[in-house]
Design a protein around this motif. Structure first.
Motif, PDB file in Angstrom:
ATOM      1  N   ASN A 220     -18.401  44.336 -31.831  1.00 11.06           N
ATOM      2  CA  ASN A 220     -17.049  44.256 -31.358  1.00 11.06           C
ATOM      3  C   ASN A 220     -16.161  45.232 -31.513  1.00 11.06           C
ATOM      4  OD1 ASN A 220     -17.173  41.333 -30.534  1.00 11.06           O
ATOM      5  ND2 ASN A 220     -17.493  40.888 -32.800  1.00 11.06           N
TER       6      ASN A 220
ATOM      7  N   GLU B  53     -16.267  48.151 -29.760  1.00  8.71           N
ATOM      8  CA  GLU B  53     -15.643  48.621 -28.553  1.00  8.71           C
ATOM      9  C   GLU B  53     -15.628  47.475 -27.351  1.00  8.71           C
ATOM     10  OE1 GLU B  53     -18.314  51.902 -27.500  1.00  8.71           O
ATOM     11  OE2 GLU B  53     -17.376  53.187 -28.447  1.00  8.71           O
ATOM     12  N   ASN B  54     -15.501  46.159 -27.896  1.00  2.40           N
ATOM     13  CA  ASN B  54     -15.512  44.929 -27.005  1.00  2.40           C
ATOM     14  C   ASN B  54     -14.023  45.066 -26.695  1.00  2.40           C
ATOM     15  OD1 ASN B  54     -15.335  42.305 -26.240  1.00  2.40           O
ATOM     16  ND2 ASN B  54     -17.022  41.853 -27.424  1.00  2.40           N
ATOM     17  N   LYS B  55     -13.908  44.938 -25.449  1.00  3.63           N
ATOM     18  CA  LYS B  55     -12.386  45.110 -25.155  1.00  3.63           C
ATOM     19  C   LYS B  55     -11.572  43.722 -25.124  1.00  3.63           C
ATOM     20  CE  LYS B  55     -12.619  48.874 -21.739  1.00  3.63           C
ATOM     21  NZ  LYS B  55     -13.584  49.610 -22.453  1.00  3.63           N
ATOM     22  N   ILE B  56     -12.334  42.511 -24.872  1.00  5.28           N
ATOM     23  CA  ILE B  56     -11.947  41.167 -25.146  1.00  5.28           C
ATOM     24  C   ILE B  56     -11.541  41.051 -26.497  1.00  5.28           C
ATOM     25  CG2 ILE B  56     -12.251  38.655 -24.828  1.00  5.28           C
ATOM     26  CD1 ILE B  56     -13.932  39.507 -22.496  1.00  5.28           C
TER      27      ILE B  56
ATOM     28  N   LEU C  17     -10.956  43.156 -29.052  1.00  5.18           N
ATOM     29  CA  LEU C  17      -9.710  44.100 -29.406  1.00  5.18           C
ATOM     30  C   LEU C  17      -8.391  43.654 -28.537  1.00  5.18           C
ATOM     31  CD1 LEU C  17     -11.448  47.566 -28.963  1.00  5.18           C
ATOM     32  CD2 LEU C  17     -10.983  46.321 -30.999  1.00  5.18           C
ATOM     33  N   LEU C  18      -8.445  42.915 -27.280  1.00  9.84           N
ATOM     34  CA  LEU C  18      -7.278  42.617 -26.822  1.00  9.84           C
ATOM     35  C   LEU C  18      -6.676  41.430 -27.479  1.00  9.84           C
ATOM     36  CD1 LEU C  18      -5.161  42.565 -24.758  1.00  9.84           C
ATOM     37  CD2 LEU C  18      -6.920  41.242 -23.313  1.00  9.84           C
TER      38      LEU C  18
ATOM     39  N   ARG D 135      -5.042  42.207 -30.921  1.00  4.85           N
ATOM     40  CA  ARG D 135      -3.883  42.860 -30.663  1.00  4.85           C
ATOM     41  C   ARG D 135      -2.772  41.908 -30.181  1.00  4.85           C
ATOM     42  NH1 ARG D 135      -0.404  45.589 -32.811  1.00  4.85           N
ATOM     43  NH2 ARG D 135       1.358  46.573 -31.251  1.00  4.85           N
TER      44      ARG D 135
END
Length: 466
Positions: free
Chosen positions: A268, A270-273, A275-276, A279
């Protein structure tokens, strides 16, 4: 010749599933009994909305059961601890269930129904948990383990196992010499050990091994027997891997020049979902946290007036993601000028610089609330390694290999090391906390983040903060 291993033991994950399934079955049974025989009308089982109400009750129970350690296997193995956890979990579940009528039935007109609901949960749950600790926790349903390694490695693993409770039967060990103080385990000398015979005699289910510590050659009879057992379905794992399973931290032996073999970033990372979502959660919780300041500031202000005279807030320089420095904000819990001459000093357990009121806001973690501002502006996250002061970071980087790796992600308000290890005030303790941070970095996920949040809530509710 080795025959097939036993399959009548229960793994840790199977035990936790079993506990949850039978907990929910026990609750349903209790509700059925009070509905059938005590004129219980608050949660009728013949209503069209019954399924909805029962699911809501189950969700509350599983959530609070996790918070109050009902599914901690150490707690479950003790009748006293299990009963204590059952009563607290049931009481809090009933309290929230009764006072959230949007997703639960309206408040009962007959207030004794609340008592019936509580007793309908506690009595069958207690009976089931006592049965679990008596029969299912018995040694015959635990995995039989054989340890192979030099005496130092084996002794270290046995010591950790006694502290952490691995819920397996440590039956025997193969080493170059006998270890004092562990006479209940069968010792087999490495030079003369017949692995297949030991497996049969001791009915071993799993082997834990450190091949490097005993210098097992690839063409030796011993290694061929290991391969044979693996081919026949025996689980074989390294001592270092088991150490990670038991302690949920990276093994000290794996923090070396070949760290890349054992420590990697979580999928995870660099997993954009992922990380989003993190945040968005950071923003949501930090806004709620900062809103709570309206409630807490008067309390802390009043407490400061009587037991903690001086400024309300204080700020301190810390090291964040990729080594960037930022100021962290807290409610002050120590005396004014706690560091004479401005020299950085480790905070310790029962630190005399902490004021009487300061102890209270530390225990309850109220002192951390201003850090929601750091989270909102992106300097910190809700979950991650705790940020340290630049002076300490420079010293620790000299003493502890790869200490700076923890700065690869944002620091957190709470973290895996924070909930798993007490206050660290020495280099050795900081090295242990680093291993927990590295474990989080290589394993982080939404599930693990949720687990940390649950443990943090447990710490706050039980006043375990420092």
């Amino acid at each position: 010749m080795y025959t097939k291993k036993r399959n009548n033991y229960l793994n840790i994950s199977e035990r936790k599933i079993l506990l949850r399934v039978f907990d929910l079955a026990s609750i349903y049974l209790g509700i059925y009994i009070v509905f059938k025989y005590l004129n219980f009308t608050y949660l009728p089982l013949d209503s069209a909305t019954t399924t909805k109400w029962i699911i809501s009750l189950y969700c509350y129970f599983i959530l609070f059961g996790s918070i109050f350690e009902l599914y901690n296997l150490k707690v479950s193995s003790s009748r006293y601890l299990a009963f204590n956890s059952v009563v607290i979990t049931s009481a809090i579940t009933v309290l929230f269930y009764v006072f959230t009528p949007i997703i639960t039935p309206s408040l009962p007109s007959n207030r004794t129904d609340i008592l019936f609901l509580f007793l309908g949960m506690v009595i069958p749950l207690t009976c089931w948990r006592f049965m679990y600790s008596t029969f299912i926790f018995s040694p015959r349903l635990l995995k039989n383990i054989l340890i192979i390694g030099n005496s130092k490695k084996v002794e270290n693993l046995l010591f950790i196992s006694s502290k952490k409770e691995i819920h397996s039967n440590l039956i025997a060990y193969i080493s170059e010499k006998k270890i004092e103080g562990y006479n209940s385990l069968r010792f087999h000398d490495f030079e003369n050990a017949d692995l297949l015979m030991i497996m049969e005699q001791d009915r071993i289910d799993e082997i834990i091994i450190s091949t490097k510590s005993l210098n097992i050659k690839s063409d030796s009879k011993f290694n061929k027997q290991l391969i044979y057992l693996f081919e026949h379905g025996v689980n074989i794992k390294s001592i270092e891997n088991l150490y990670e399973e038991i302690t949920e931290s990276v093994a000290k032996e794996n923090i070396n020049q070949e760290f890349y073999k054992h420590i990697s970033f979580s999928r995870n990372h660099e997993n954009k979902i992922y990380l989003l979502l993190r945040r968005l959660l950071d923003i949501l919780i930090s806004v709620l946290g900062l809103s709570s300041l309206m409630f807490y500031v008067p309390i802390v202000l009043l407490g400061n007036l009587f037991g903690n005279r001086g400024p309300l807030f204080y700020k301190q320089l810390r090291v964040g993601e990729k080594g960037r420095k930022f100021y962290i904000y807290k409610f002050r819990s120590m005396v004014v000028n706690a560091e004479v001459g401005g020299k950085a000093i480790w905070a310790t357990k029962n630190d005399i610089r902490i004021t009487a009121f300061g102890k209270f806001i530390r225990k309850t973690r109220i002192d951390e609330i201003p850090q929601f501002w750091n989270i909102l502006i992106g300097e910190m996250s809700l979950i991650g390694p705790r940020p340290e002061r630049p002076e300490f970071v420079e010293d620790l980087k000299k003493e502890i290999p790869f200490y700076a790796i923890r700065h690869v992600i944002k620091p957190g308000l709470t973290g895996w090391a924070q909930v798993m290890f007490p206050y660290a005030s020495t280099t050795k303790e900081q090295e242990i906390k680093l291993r927990y941070d590295l474990y989080y970095i290589k394993s982080r996920s939404l599930f693990m983040d949720f687990k940390i949040l649950i443990k943090t809530i447990t710490t706050v509710l039980r006043f375990k903060g420092q």
